[in-house]
Design an enzyme around this catalytic site. Structure first.
Site, mmCIF file in Angstrom:
data_model
loop_
_atom_site.group_PDB
_atom_site.id
_atom_site.type_symbol
_atom_site.label_atom_id
_atom_site.label_comp_id
_atom_site.label_asym_id
_atom_site.label_seq_id
_atom_site.Cartn_x
_atom_site.Cartn_y
_atom_site.Cartn_z
ATOM 1 N N LYS A 111 0.805 -1.234 0.000
ATOM 2 C CA LYS A 111 0.000 0.000 0.000
ATOM 3 C C LYS A 111 0.830 1.273 0.000
ATOM 4 O O LYS A 111 0.417 2.311 -0.535
ATOM 5 C CB LYS A 111 -0.953 0.025 1.196
ATOM 6 C CG LYS A 111 -2.002 -1.075 1.152
ATOM 7 C CD LYS A 111 -3.405 -0.507 1.195
ATOM 8 C CE LYS A 111 -4.462 -1.546 0.974
ATOM 9 N NZ LYS A 111 -5.041 -1.503 -0.368
ATOM 10 N N GLU B 88 -10.101 7.092 3.504
ATOM 11 C CA GLU B 88 -10.999 6.267 4.288
ATOM 12 C C GLU B 88 -10.261 4.964 4.570
ATOM 13 O O GLU B 88 -9.320 4.611 3.850
ATOM 14 C CB GLU B 88 -12.305 6.002 3.523
ATOM 15 C CG GLU B 88 -12.277 4.826 2.571
ATOM 16 C CD GLU B 88 -11.287 4.985 1.428
ATOM 17 O OE1 GLU B 88 -10.891 6.132 1.127
ATOM 18 O OE2 GLU B 88 -10.876 3.967 0.861
ATOM 19 N N SER C 201 1.829 -9.783 -0.927
ATOM 20 C CA SER C 201 1.449 -8.378 -0.770
ATOM 21 C C SER C 201 1.575 -7.793 0.624
ATOM 22 O O SER C 201 1.639 -6.573 0.756
ATOM 23 C CB SER C 201 0.014 -8.173 -1.275
ATOM 24 O OG SER C 201 -0.842 -9.128 -0.682
#
Lengths: 473, 466
Positions: free
Chosen positions: A168, A190, A457
């Site tokens: 991310k 968010e 990931s």
């Protein structure tokens, strides 16, 4: 419930089908027949799909697409309307159109700005810790070796080693830099479980930007540690109490904030969903994963991967790995979604397997909706895959048959979580565990020596408490 | 435990020491096998050569003895172990010396460090932290530059894996099927469990009950990685003793994997060698980044593994200042701290001679620090030597100062450091104003702070921190 004033889910109003008539004259795609939504869900202004303002431009694009023929692989991804085939687009209120085009312009100009690229590369290297290794998983490979000694070779792209423990941050860091360039000092985002919130708070601390994270009140209770982390990093965490007080309500609130404060504020979207240019931007910021993989594969075995595997929630880590190889047709691409309690249970998040086409959060894509077009609350043991939609580019790749999509249950994911921890000493995130679980079905079908690159990931430290409850350890 | 006058074994005369304000306190080695229930006799190594009768005076001719063949650094170090362990340690030493120059091992190890651990770790210029200190310390706007060596980005979240991986590889070479280790904060336990999983070795980790409570997330991680976690009443020092006891009971199949630079020779040298990759990379990166060497190196010191990992490469570079930071806990006067070098005395503990926290009777004191990994009443012998020889300086930081430093780095750089690391960061406040403009400070960011979130919450951190 009806919300006054601002768009809650970017969905077009009841009479949307009539407003799309201007598209019917030379459409490069078929207008989908979606059921008009009941009036209780409409909002005070309707969404108009304003695309190009210049009709000649529209015509030129259509001509170009016709010239490219019906071969979708030659289509631009996305085209200038932000569409991937029929998916994507910009289904947003008028107030956001300017911000989106400004973002798009900034993005294109920074793509060729050497200073920006150099600064970003430096941060990815020294702050995030790139490049992440392409690790040969010896024991996992051995586990999948068949009785005759044959089997595929498993490589893990170690995005878990990035700062904050997941992919991310690649996107968060780039968007924060972009926001700074745009002169925006205020960042909003968010978050569901808090991972994207923590990544955003992290980069805002690094760049000295004001950070506001919207989180459903229910989620805040369940993820108190992440809430604390975000606050420790200097972010303001605002609880959202409306609706079900979860991710989609937090998203609505964040969008509301953005619409109100668009001059000073940049909205860091965490995945390849949302209105154009977000799917393209987020994909391009994550594309470093695929680029490194190509180089590392060449170094390690002098070739390309045979199969790419990644978990798919919104789709950002998968696009980050796949994008580089989409035009290499001999490279197989496999996305793995969350089947939750099972595809027939109704409690899953397998959007591409069980969803229908519709518009959510500003883009047309597959989504989990019932016959009335209401969003079905998804379920997955992993919060990051717990999303009722999926990035439009994934919908496109699926329809084109370029990528294959499967799904894996909570139970299978937990088994893989335990298996990989024990075999390789790396605790995967529950999201990643879905991709790892799919290897059980995939590997027996692969020829000897096939090279599989799986996007690892994220790390699973955040999931240890959850997993322990289910696993007997 | 009664004390033994160790230097009266075999009628050796008591050595004379230069006058200092500490006493040589005689201590029994703790935790060594009670198998035959005889008092542990402090058998030293049988090799001839300079014995403890020889204490090098502080001389400048050979200032930085790096551990002679008996594993001594000056008077510190050694092999204070029962006879049963001597041959084991000799085998280990032989294997260690072999792998250091074995090409195959080095290639495999380097590849694992790169692809598994994620090395090399960045040398990161902490711009906002640097600016912060510039603003509060100076009016001219110039000041030292602060760089962080990002060991927090290693697999497992700390520098511990560098050593755990190498030693697990050695364990496999020695034909051991089982590894035992002791852990304080859990970081070494997690690193060992991970390395053992990767190399298909059975793993048992001993951890103190108090530590298990404070670092529960690490305990769960170890279990998931396939390790058995055995709780021991007390803290790290007790867990260490138990681990050693367990090892000695099953010597043929078991490898004892120390996480830090304490213990009998060759452990301190081995662990330091495997951690020294930190310093080697730093030298190369410093050269790339600013064409020179660091001016000051700062690291937290529990037993000293991360500090030696950074310092070792630069010990011979006299223009590089070495600063170690210990835990002052609730304050040096409170009695609740872990500042071994600041207030400890020399003695023998866990197999080697070094500074340690002991009372007048030679009983080991119970240390305290909010940074669980710093809670050790001893310190590595090489660290003791660096202090005695004046090569390195040591200071302390309290729990409160560490917490403040943790919050500061989180807010300014978006990096949540481990509470241990935060001790190193805490002294920047005092250190930076004394440095010249443009001085390059490298702080070893030895670990990330995810494991400490619960502690910070419990300490009643205000829920909104601005």
């Amino acid at each position: 419930m009806a919300t006054s004033g601002t768009a809650s889910t970017f969905r077009p109003s009841v009479s949307a089908s009539s407003r799309l008539t201007h598209l019917r004259s030379s459409p490069p795609f078929k207008v989908p027949n979606f059921t008009p939504l009941p009036s209780s869900r409409s909002h005070s202004f309707s969404v108009s799909c304003t695309i190009a303002k210049d009709p000649t431009f529209l015509m030129a694009e259509a001509e170009k697409t016709k010239a490219a023929g019906s071969d979708p692989t030659l289509w631009k991804r996305p085209d200038s309307f932000g569409r991937f085939g029929k998916f994507g687009g910009k289904y947003v209120p008028e107030t956001l159109m300017h911000a989106l085009s400004e973002l798009e312009t900034a993005f294109y100009s920074l793509a060729t700005d050497d200073d920006f690229q150099r600064e970003l590369a430096g941060i990815l290297k020294d702050y995030v810790g790139r490049e992440s290794p392409l690790y040969f998983a010896e024991r996992l490979t051995e586990h999948y070796r068949r009785e005759n000694g044959e089997g595929p070779l498993i490589y893990l792209k170690r995005e878990d080693l990035n700062h904050t423990g997941a992919h991310k941050i690649n996107n968060a860091v780039a968007q924060a830099l972009l926001a700074k360039r745009l002169g925006k000092r205020r960042i909003i985002a968010e978050t569901g479980a808090g991972q994207h919130g923590v990544a955003t708070a992290t980069v805002c601390a690094r760049f000295g930007l004001q950070c506001i994270i919207y989180m459903g009140a229910q989620d805040m209770e369940r993820q108190a540690l992440n809430v604390f982390r975000m606050r420790l990093l200097g972010a303001e965490v605002r609880g959202v109490h409306s609706g079900t007080a979860t991710l989609k309500d937090a998203t609505s609130e964040a969008i509301r904030d953005w619409v109100t404060n668009v001059e000073t504020t940049h909205y860091i979207l965490g995945s390849v969903a949302g209105p154009h240019p977000y799917p393209m931007m987020v994909r391009d910021f994550h594309a470093v994963i695929g680029k490194e993989t190509r180089r590392q594969a060449m170094e390690k075995w002098g070739g390309k991967p045979d199969v790419l595997v990644a978990c798919v929630g919104g789709g950002s880590n998968a696009m980050g790995l796949f994008h580089e190889f989409v035009d290499d047709t001999e490279v197989r691409m496999i996305g793995v979604e969350a089947a939750g309690f099972g595809l027939d249970s109704g409690k899953h998040a397998a959007t591409l397997t069980k969803g229908d086409v519709g518009v959510l959060h500003g883009a047309m894509s597959y989504l989990l909706q019932d016959d009335d077009g209401q969003i079905i609350e998804p379920h997955s043991i992993s919060a990051g895959l717990d999303y009722p939609g999926v990035g439009p580019e994934h919908s496109f790749l699926k329809d084109m048959g370029r990528a294959e999509y499967y799904s894996v249950t909570d139970e299978e994911a937990l088994e893989a979580f335990k298996r990989v921890s024990r075999l390789e000493g790396i605790i995967p995130a529950l999201e990643t565990s879905h991709a790892l679980a799919h290897l059980e079905k995939l590997c027996p079908t692969l020829p000897d020596g096939a090279r599989v690159v799986l996007n690892f990931s994220g790390r699973g430290d955040k999931d240890v408490q959850t997993a322990i409850k289910y696993l007997e350890v | 435990m009664s004390s033994t006058k160790i230097f009266q074994v075999r009628g050796q005369p008591l050595p004379r020491f230069p006058v200092r304000n500490h006493r040589m306190i005689n201590t029994v080695v703790c935790g060594f096998p009670i198998i035959s229930h005889h008092r542990v006799s402090n058998v030293l190594s049988r090799t001839s050569g300079p014995f403890l009768g020889y204490v090098p005076a502080r001389t400048d001719e050979n200032p930085f003895l790096r551990g002679d063949s008996n594993g001594r650094f000056g008077k510190f170090g050694g092999k204070f172990v029962p006879e049963t362990l001597m041959s084991c340690l000799r085998d280990l030493e032989d294997e260690f010396n072999f792998v250091l120059s074995d090409h195959e091992f080095q290639v495999e190890f380097t590849a694992a460090l790169r692809d598994y651990v994620g090395r090399e770790t960045p040398l990161y210029f902490a711009e906002r932290l640097t600016q912060h200190y510039k603003n509060i310390a100076r009016t001219t706007g110039d000041g030292p530059e602060i760089y962080l060596k990002r060991e927090d980005l290693c697999h497992g979240g700390s520098h511990k894996i560098n050593n755990a991986l190498a030693q697990a590889m050695i364990a496999r070479r020695l034909g051991c099927s089982r590894v035992v280790a002791a852990t304080g904060s859990g970081q070494h336990g997690v690193a060992t469990a991970a390395a053992c999983a990767k190399l298909s070795l059975e793993c048992t980790v001993f951890m103190g009950t108090t530590d298990i409570e404070k670092q529960s997330s690490n305990v769960l991680s170890m279990k998931l990685l396939g390790a058995q976690v055995k709780s021991v009443q007390g803290t790290f020092q007790d867990a260490s003793s138990e681990a050693i006891r367990n090892w000695v009971g099953k010597l043929e199949t078991t490898y004892y994997l120390p996480g830090t630079v304490v213990g009998p020779h060759p452990s301190p040298v081995m662990v330091r060698e495997f951690q020294s990759v930190i310093g080697k990379e730093t030298r190369r990166q410093a050269k790339q980044l600013w064409g020179g060497k660091p001016d000051v190196l700062v690291a937290c010191v529990g037993s000293g593994s991360n500090a030696l990992g950074l310092f070792h490469e630069f010990v011979r570079d006299e223009d590089v200042r070495l600063v170690g930071v210990e835990a002052a806990g609730l304050g040096l006067d409170s009695g609740k701290h872990s500042a071994t070098l600041a207030v400890g005395d020399v003695g023998v503990y866990h197999g080697s001679m070094s500074y340690l926290l002991q009372d007048d009777q030679g009983q080991i004191l119970r240390p305290h620090s909010i940074g669980v990994g710093l809670e050790y009443p001893g310190v590595g012998p090489e660290i003791s030597f660096l202090k005695e020889s004046g090569r390195a300086e040591f200071c302390t930081a309290t729990d409160q100062e560490a917490i403040q430093a943790c919050m500061l780095l989180s807010r300014l750089e978006g990096i949540i450091p481990a509470l241990e690391t935060s001790h190193a960061l805490a002294i920047l406040e005092k250190l930076v104003p004394t440095l010249r403009d443009g001085a390059k400070v490298v702080v070893n960011c030895s670990g990330r702070g995810d494991k400490d979130i619960n502690t910070l919450i419990q300490r009643g951190m205000p829920s909104s921190l601005c």
